[in-house]
Motif scaffolding. Structure first.
Motif, short mmCIF file in Angstrom:
data_model
loop_
_atom_site.label_atom_id
_atom_site.label_comp_id
_atom_site.label_asym_id
_atom_site.label_seq_id
_atom_site.Cartn_x
_atom_site.Cartn_y
_atom_site.Cartn_z
N THR A 36 26.81 5.27 -24.58
CA THR A 36 25.54 6.01 -24.52
C THR A 36 25.84 7.50 -24.49
O THR A 36 27.00 7.91 -24.52
CB THR A 36 24.73 5.62 -23.27
N ASP A 37 24.78 8.30 -24.40
CA ASP A 37 24.96 9.75 -24.31
C ASP A 37 25.50 10.18 -22.94
O ASP A 37 25.96 11.30 -22.78
CB ASP A 37 23.63 10.47 -24.59
N THR A 38 25.41 9.30 -21.96
CA THR A 38 25.94 9.58 -20.63
C THR A 38 27.41 9.18 -20.59
O THR A 38 27.73 8.01 -20.81
CB THR A 38 25.16 8.80 -19.55
N PRO A 39 28.31 10.15 -20.35
CA PRO A 39 29.74 9.83 -20.34
C PRO A 39 30.07 8.67 -19.39
O PRO A 39 29.59 8.63 -18.25
CB PRO A 39 30.39 11.13 -19.86
N GLY A 40 30.85 7.72 -19.88
CA GLY A 40 31.27 6.59 -19.08
C GLY A 40 30.25 5.47 -18.95
O GLY A 40 30.51 4.46 -18.31
N LEU A 41 29.09 5.60 -19.57
CA LEU A 41 28.05 4.58 -19.47
C LEU A 41 27.89 3.89 -20.83
O LEU A 41 27.75 4.55 -21.85
CB LEU A 41 26.72 5.20 -19.07
N GLU A 42 27.96 2.58 -20.81
CA GLU A 42 27.79 1.84 -22.06
C GLU A 42 26.73 0.76 -21.88
O GLU A 42 26.41 0.35 -20.77
CB GLU A 42 29.10 1.21 -22.52
N VAL A 43 26.20 0.30 -23.01
CA VAL A 43 25.20 -0.77 -23.05
C VAL A 43 25.92 -2.03 -23.50
O VAL A 43 26.66 -2.01 -24.49
CB VAL A 43 24.08 -0.42 -24.05
N GLY A 44 25.70 -3.12 -22.80
CA GLY A 44 26.24 -4.41 -23.19
C GLY A 44 25.39 -5.01 -24.29
O GLY A 44 24.30 -5.52 -24.04
N VAL A 45 25.85 -4.90 -25.52
CA VAL A 45 25.08 -5.33 -26.68
C VAL A 45 24.81 -6.84 -26.65
O VAL A 45 23.69 -7.27 -26.91
CB VAL A 45 25.80 -4.92 -27.99
N ASN A 46 25.81 -7.64 -26.29
CA ASN A 46 25.62 -9.09 -26.26
C ASN A 46 24.47 -9.46 -25.33
O ASN A 46 23.59 -10.24 -25.69
CB ASN A 46 26.89 -9.80 -25.80
N GLY A 47 24.49 -8.90 -24.11
CA GLY A 47 23.44 -9.21 -23.14
C GLY A 47 22.06 -8.79 -23.62
O GLY A 47 21.08 -9.52 -23.43
N GLU A 48 21.97 -7.63 -24.23
CA GLU A 48 20.68 -7.15 -24.74
C GLU A 48 20.17 -8.05 -25.85
O GLU A 48 18.97 -8.35 -25.92
CB GLU A 48 20.81 -5.71 -25.23
#
Length: 125
Positions: A44-56
């Motif tokens: 994401t735009d926030t450093p160190g933060l990611e979205v779990g694509v599988n879960g979404e």
């Protein structure tokens, strides 16, 4: 795409992988067709933060949780099972018409494989 719900699932996946976001692929298991079974995380735009694509994708009813591949995601397997139950309860995606049963539900999902993810990233710009 010829699968019921396949176009919708593809488009939903593309919407999550916009702006040439960096993705992280984790896992090493292969399915019966030799494709890598991976967990996909989009930065994401926030450093160190990611979205779990599988879960979404699972929560939206755009992907199915296959318990037989839980070794590829030992930390999140229980979460994916829960998210699928939520999608069924909320009648999201392939579950919109009620309890379709496992055989019919699998027809309307998209398989997350490295090749498909790379294709989506390349073609979404």
């Amino acid at each position: 795409m010829k699968q019921a719900g396949g176009v919708e699932a593809r488009d939903y996946l593309r919407s999550m992988l916009t702006d040439n976001r960096e993705i992280i692929l984790m896992g090493a298991e292969k399915d019966q067709y030799g494709r890598s079974v991976v967990e996909v995380f989009a930065m994401t735009d926030t450093p160190g933060l990611e979205v779990g694509v599988n879960g979404e994708m699972i929560l939206a009813g755009m992907a199915h949780y296959y318990e037989r591949y839980k070794r590829s995601c030992p930390e999140n397997a229980h979460r994916y099972d829960f998210l699928e139950q939520e999608a069924i309860s909320n009648k999201g995606g392939v579950w919109a018409n009620g309890d379709l049963g496992l055989a019919q539900a699998e027809v309307g999902v998209i398989t997350l494989s490295i090749a498909k993810i790379e294709t989506v990233r390349t073609n979404s710009h």
